[in-house]
Scaffold this motif. Structure first.
Motif, PDB file in Angstrom:
ATOM      1  N   LEU A  18       0.850  -1.187   0.000  1.00 40.57           N
ATOM      2  CA  LEU A  18       0.000   0.000   0.000  1.00 40.57           C
ATOM      3  C   LEU A  18       0.886   1.237   0.000  1.00 40.57           C
ATOM      4  O   LEU A  18       1.803   1.344   0.821  1.00 40.57           O
ATOM      5  CB  LEU A  18      -0.902   0.020   1.232  1.00 40.57           C
ATOM      6  N   THR A  19       0.621   2.166  -0.910  1.00 41.32           N
ATOM      7  CA  THR A  19       1.361   3.425  -0.979  1.00 41.32           C
ATOM      8  C   THR A  19       0.378   4.551  -0.689  1.00 41.32           C
ATOM      9  O   THR A  19      -0.687   4.620  -1.299  1.00 41.32           O
ATOM     10  CB  THR A  19       1.989   3.612  -2.376  1.00 41.32           C
ATOM     11  N   PHE A  20       0.736   5.416   0.257  1.00 37.69           N
ATOM     12  CA  PHE A  20      -0.136   6.498   0.707  1.00 37.69           C
ATOM     13  C   PHE A  20       0.362   7.818   0.126  1.00 37.69           C
ATOM     14  O   PHE A  20       1.497   8.204   0.359  1.00 37.69           O
ATOM     15  CB  PHE A  20      -0.160   6.556   2.231  1.00 37.69           C
ATOM     16  N   LYS A  21      -0.518   8.494  -0.642  1.00 41.13           N
ATOM     17  CA  LYS A  21      -0.123   9.708  -1.343  1.00 41.13           C
ATOM     18  C   LYS A  21      -1.106  10.836  -1.084  1.00 41.13           C
ATOM     19  O   LYS A  21      -2.278  10.598  -0.837  1.00 41.13           O
ATOM     20  CB  LYS A  21      -0.083   9.440  -2.851  1.00 41.13           C
ATOM     21  N   ASP A  22      -0.587  12.044  -1.153  1.00 36.80           N
ATOM     22  CA  ASP A  22      -1.407  13.254  -1.147  1.00 36.80           C
ATOM     23  C   ASP A  22      -0.917  14.076  -2.334  1.00 36.80           C
ATOM     24  O   ASP A  22       0.111  14.732  -2.250  1.00 36.80           O
ATOM     25  CB  ASP A  22      -1.234  14.009   0.162  1.00 36.80           C
ATOM     26  N   GLY A  23      -1.631  13.956  -3.453  1.00 32.02           N
ATOM     27  CA  GLY A  23      -1.136  14.556  -4.689  1.00 32.02           C
ATOM     28  C   GLY A  23       0.110  13.800  -5.128  1.00 32.02           C
ATOM     29  O   GLY A  23       0.159  12.585  -5.075  1.00 32.02           O
ATOM     30  N   PRO A  24       1.159  14.525  -5.494  1.00 29.89           N
ATOM     31  CA  PRO A  24       2.377  13.838  -5.935  1.00 29.89           C
ATOM     32  C   PRO A  24       3.267  13.368  -4.778  1.00 29.89           C
ATOM     33  O   PRO A  24       4.213  12.622  -4.976  1.00 29.89           O
ATOM     34  CB  PRO A  24       3.098  14.913  -6.756  1.00 29.89           C
ATOM     35  N   MET A  25       2.952  13.793  -3.554  1.00 29.42           N
ATOM     36  CA  MET A  25       3.805  13.484  -2.406  1.00 29.42           C
ATOM     37  C   MET A  25       3.451  12.133  -1.784  1.00 29.42           C
ATOM     38  O   MET A  25       2.291  11.879  -1.451  1.00 29.42           O
ATOM     39  CB  MET A  25       3.670  14.585  -1.369  1.00 29.42           C
ATOM     40  N   VAL A  26       4.455  11.292  -1.609  1.00 33.27           N
ATOM     41  CA  VAL A  26       4.262   9.994  -0.961  1.00 33.27           C
ATOM     42  C   VAL A  26       4.493  10.180   0.536  1.00 33.27           C
ATOM     43  O   VAL A  26       5.541  10.655   0.959  1.00 33.27           O
ATOM     44  CB  VAL A  26       5.238   8.934  -1.532  1.00 33.27           C
ATOM     45  N   HIS A  27       3.493   9.782   1.345  1.00 32.58           N
ATOM     46  CA  HIS A  27       3.589   9.930   2.799  1.00 32.58           C
ATOM     47  C   HIS A  27       3.976   8.645   3.501  1.00 32.58           C
ATOM     48  O   HIS A  27       4.273   8.655   4.688  1.00 32.58           O
ATOM     49  CB  HIS A  27       2.261  10.434   3.372  1.00 32.58           C
ATOM     50  N   GLY A  28       3.937   7.554   2.799  1.00 35.16           N
ATOM     51  CA  GLY A  28       4.326   6.301   3.428  1.00 35.16           C
ATOM     52  C   GLY A  28       4.018   5.113   2.543  1.00 35.16           C
ATOM     53  O   GLY A  28       3.280   5.218   1.556  1.00 35.16           O
ATOM     54  N   ARG A  29       4.596   3.995   2.909  1.00 31.86           N
ATOM     55  CA  ARG A  29       4.369   2.750   2.178  1.00 31.86           C
ATOM     56  C   ARG A  29       4.354   1.634   3.212  1.00 31.86           C
ATOM     57  O   ARG A  29       5.173   1.617   4.116  1.00 31.86           O
ATOM     58  CB  ARG A  29       5.482   2.534   1.156  1.00 31.86           C
ATOM     59  N   ALA A  30       3.397   0.747   3.076  1.00 31.58           N
ATOM     60  CA  ALA A  30       3.297  -0.398   3.982  1.00 31.58           C
ATOM     61  C   ALA A  30       3.302  -1.678   3.161  1.00 31.58           C
ATOM     62  O   ALA A  30       2.607  -1.772   2.153  1.00 31.58           O
ATOM     63  CB  ALA A  30       2.016  -0.312   4.812  1.00 31.58           C
ATOM     64  N   VAL A  31       4.097  -2.639   3.609  1.00 26.44           N
ATOM     65  CA  VAL A  31       4.167  -3.942   2.958  1.00 26.44           C
ATOM     66  C   VAL A  31       3.686  -4.970   3.973  1.00 26.44           C
ATOM     67  O   VAL A  31       4.181  -5.032   5.093  1.00 26.44           O
ATOM     68  CB  VAL A  31       5.610  -4.266   2.507  1.00 26.44           C
ATOM     69  N   SER A  32       2.701  -5.773   3.574  1.00 26.42           N
ATOM     70  CA  SER A  32       2.119  -6.753   4.494  1.00 26.42           C
ATOM     71  C   SER A  32       3.065  -7.928   4.705  1.00 26.42           C
ATOM     72  O   SER A  32       4.060  -8.090   4.004  1.00 26.42           O
ATOM     73  CB  SER A  32       0.793  -7.276   3.931  1.00 26.42           C
ATOM     74  N   TYR A  33       2.708  -8.746   5.632  1.00 30.14           N
ATOM     75  CA  TYR A  33       3.359 -10.032   5.821  1.00 30.14           C
ATOM     76  C   TYR A  33       2.978 -10.926   4.639  1.00 30.14           C
ATOM     77  O   TYR A  33       2.111 -10.573   3.836  1.00 30.14           O
ATOM     78  CB  TYR A  33       2.911 -10.655   7.143  1.00 30.14           C
ATOM     79  N   ASP A  34       3.616 -12.069   4.503  1.00 31.22           N
ATOM     80  CA  ASP A  34       3.258 -13.000   3.427  1.00 31.22           C
ATOM     81  C   ASP A  34       1.810 -13.439   3.594  1.00 31.22           C
ATOM     82  O   ASP A  34       1.382 -13.778   4.696  1.00 31.22           O
ATOM     83  CB  ASP A  34       4.158 -14.239   3.462  1.00 31.22           C
ATOM     84  N   MET A  35       1.073 -13.423   2.492  1.00 35.14           N
ATOM     85  CA  MET A  35      -0.336 -13.802   2.506  1.00 35.14           C
ATOM     86  C   MET A  35      -0.557 -14.964   1.546  1.00 35.14           C
ATOM     87  O   MET A  35       0.110 -15.056   0.519  1.00 35.14           O
ATOM     88  CB  MET A  35      -1.218 -12.642   2.044  1.00 35.14           C
TER      89      MET A  35
END
Length: 136
Positions: A63-80
């Motif tokens: 999951l990549t969290f953005k506000d316009g062109p700015m990236v505020h964070g990225r989360a990678v889950s555990y293996d699913m």
């Protein structure tokens, strides 16, 4: 045949097969969060992934969290491992850095497998985030 040409053809073949894999896969993602989490803390996220393939699908949700062109964070889950049908998961996301005007952030999602990436966003989603600087 020129070795450089062979390498270029091989790379084009791999890239086109990865793109074809991503377009054919029947995978859908939904968020089930209606409440605003507390500020300055981790954010719980309930998700449902519906897999319409013929067998088990293994990988990670990115999951990549953005506000316009700015990236505020990225989360990678555990293996699913996704069974055919509906699969529900709970994730705990880290605190997102930044101030958001409307307490919402755009989320881009993809599922990464050994065979390639599946883009889960024909259109971006929005997620409510806690207000910054106080308690919700």
């Amino acid at each position: 045949m020129n070795p450089t040409r062979i390498i270029c053809l091989l790379l084009l073949t791999v890239a086109s097969s990865t793109a074809a894999f991503a377009q054919k896969v029947p995978l859908r993602l939904e968020f089930h969060n209606d409440s605003i989490p507390r500020s300055n803390g981790p954010m719980p996220l309930d998700i449902e992934m519906t897999w319409g393939g013929a067998s088990l699908l293994e990988g990670r949700l990115v999951l990549t969290f953005k506000d316009g062109p700015m990236v505020h964070g990225r989360a990678v889950s555990y293996d699913m491992a996704l069974n055919v049908g509906r699969n529900r998961f709970q994730l705990l996301l880290p605190t997102l850095d930044g101030k958001f005007i409307y307490n919402r952030v755009e989320v881009r999602a993809k599922f990464v497998t050994e065979d390639g990436e599946i883009d889960l966003d024909p259109s971006p989603r929005e997620l409510r985030v806690p207000p910054q600087g106080g308690r919700a």
